[in-house]
Design an enzyme around this catalytic site. Sequence first.
Site, PDB file in Angstrom:
ATOM      1  N   ARG A  41       0.831  -1.214   0.000  1.00  9.86           N
ATOM      2  CA  ARG A  41       0.000   0.000   0.000  1.00  9.86           C
ATOM      3  C   ARG A  41       0.862   1.260   0.000  1.00  9.86           C
ATOM      4  O   ARG A  41       0.434   2.300  -0.490  1.00  9.86           O
ATOM      5  CB  ARG A  41      -0.942  -0.009   1.213  1.00  9.86           C
ATOM      6  CG  ARG A  41      -1.979   1.131   1.212  1.00  9.86           C
ATOM      7  CD  ARG A  41      -2.986   0.954   2.343  1.00  9.86           C
ATOM      8  NE  ARG A  41      -4.053   1.937   2.340  1.00  9.86           N
ATOM      9  CZ  ARG A  41      -4.271   2.821   3.316  1.00  9.86           C
ATOM     10  NH1 ARG A  41      -3.476   2.837   4.374  1.00  9.86           N
ATOM     11  NH2 ARG A  41      -5.272   3.672   3.243  1.00  9.86           N
ATOM     12  N   ILE A  67      -6.915   8.202  -0.232  1.00  8.83           N
ATOM     13  CA  ILE A  67      -6.917   6.758  -0.486  1.00  8.83           C
ATOM     14  C   ILE A  67      -7.869   6.213   0.579  1.00  8.83           C
ATOM     15  O   ILE A  67      -7.813   6.633   1.738  1.00  8.83           O
ATOM     16  CB  ILE A  67      -5.492   6.147  -0.343  1.00  8.83           C
ATOM     17  CG1 ILE A  67      -5.469   4.643  -0.638  1.00  8.83           C
ATOM     18  CG2 ILE A  67      -4.899   6.394   1.041  1.00  8.83           C
ATOM     19  CD1 ILE A  67      -4.037   4.047  -0.683  1.00  8.83           C
ATOM     20  N   SER A  68      -8.777   5.312   0.206  1.00 12.41           N
ATOM     21  CA  SER A  68      -9.747   4.782   1.172  1.00 12.41           C
ATOM     22  C   SER A  68      -9.035   3.988   2.266  1.00 12.41           C
ATOM     23  O   SER A  68      -7.947   3.444   2.060  1.00 12.41           O
ATOM     24  CB  SER A  68     -10.762   3.874   0.484  1.00 12.41           C
ATOM     25  OG  SER A  68     -11.484   4.569  -0.495  1.00 12.41           O
ATOM     26  N   GLN A  69      -9.707   3.918   3.414  1.00 11.29           N
ATOM     27  CA  GLN A  69      -9.217   3.097   4.528  1.00 11.29           C
ATOM     28  C   GLN A  69      -9.217   1.628   4.090  1.00 11.29           C
ATOM     29  O   GLN A  69     -10.172   1.188   3.427  1.00 11.29           O
ATOM     30  CB  GLN A  69     -10.194   3.319   5.683  1.00 11.29           C
ATOM     31  CG  GLN A  69      -9.830   2.637   6.967  1.00 11.29           C
ATOM     32  CD  GLN A  69     -10.924   2.816   8.009  1.00 11.29           C
ATOM     33  OE1 GLN A  69     -11.768   3.704   7.899  1.00 11.29           O
ATOM     34  NE2 GLN A  69     -10.899   1.970   9.008  1.00 11.29           N
ATOM     35  N   PRO A  70      -8.187   0.849   4.435  1.00 11.78           N
ATOM     36  CA  PRO A  70      -8.157  -0.567   4.036  1.00 11.78           C
ATOM     37  C   PRO A  70      -9.427  -1.337   4.411  1.00 11.78           C
ATOM     38  O   PRO A  70      -9.923  -2.138   3.610  1.00 11.78           O
ATOM     39  CB  PRO A  70      -6.927  -1.106   4.767  1.00 11.78           C
ATOM     40  CG  PRO A  70      -6.013   0.077   4.864  1.00 11.78           C
ATOM     41  CD  PRO A  70      -6.912   1.256   5.078  1.00 11.78           C
TER      42      PRO A  70
END
Length: 218
Positions: A41, A67-70
């Site tokens: 990531r 960037i979206s949260q995992p």
Amino acid sequence: MSRNFVDTYKLKGLRKKLSEELAAKGNFDYSLINIFANLPRHFFLDSAFAEKAYQDQAFPIGEGQTISQPYTVAYQTMLLEVKPGDKILEIGTGSGYQAAILASLGAKVYSVERVQKLSDEAKKVLQHLKLMVKQYVGDGTLGLPKHAPFDKIIVTAAAPIVPETLLAQLQVGGYLVIPVGDKETQEMRRIIKTSESTYKTQTFDTFRFVPLIGEEGW
Ligand code: SAH
């Protein structure tokens, strides 16, 4: 943006821990958890975020976007029930991380981003990782009529309504996964196309995304 395409044992270790954290937080398939354990990531973020990249958090990627949260990436991916060979349209390429997860699951990914610069940055990482993602720049609320229909469509920005245009570009039996609500919070919805003119809507947890801006967005 300055990139760090170097992987280290330390970062691999942090990544493994993140994947274990995700496995504990949600009911995700092992194959999906394994992809989180392997996909770097930190390649998708500015090098200043290299170690932070393995925290289960959203981070800025420039142009006011994130960037979206995992956990959110895992959640939306789970709802898509990806099968190898699925033709998937993503709206909101952003960093390219979600697209990379889908491509790693064997999907044929078409991803649309409205900000040229973000699309260009995402391309560098996806090419470096040799992941095949077809990228487009434009208003994703209009879908990609030339390439429709899709087996699955995923929207990774907050939508005020479910865009009719996207529903029309779904295959019968296909899924649209989309966060719908106001600019503060959105509920995750999965809309299943049950026939050419009928749909079934399921509602899941609430999330917070950056706004979907466009013709059928904000
Ligand atoms: N999937 C991304 C999440 C990025 S945040 C990731 O994994 O990093 C959402 C992205 O949607 C932003 O980059 C934003 O520019 C983009 N976006 C917003 N409205 C859009 C639209 N109408 N069409 C395409 N992209 C859009």
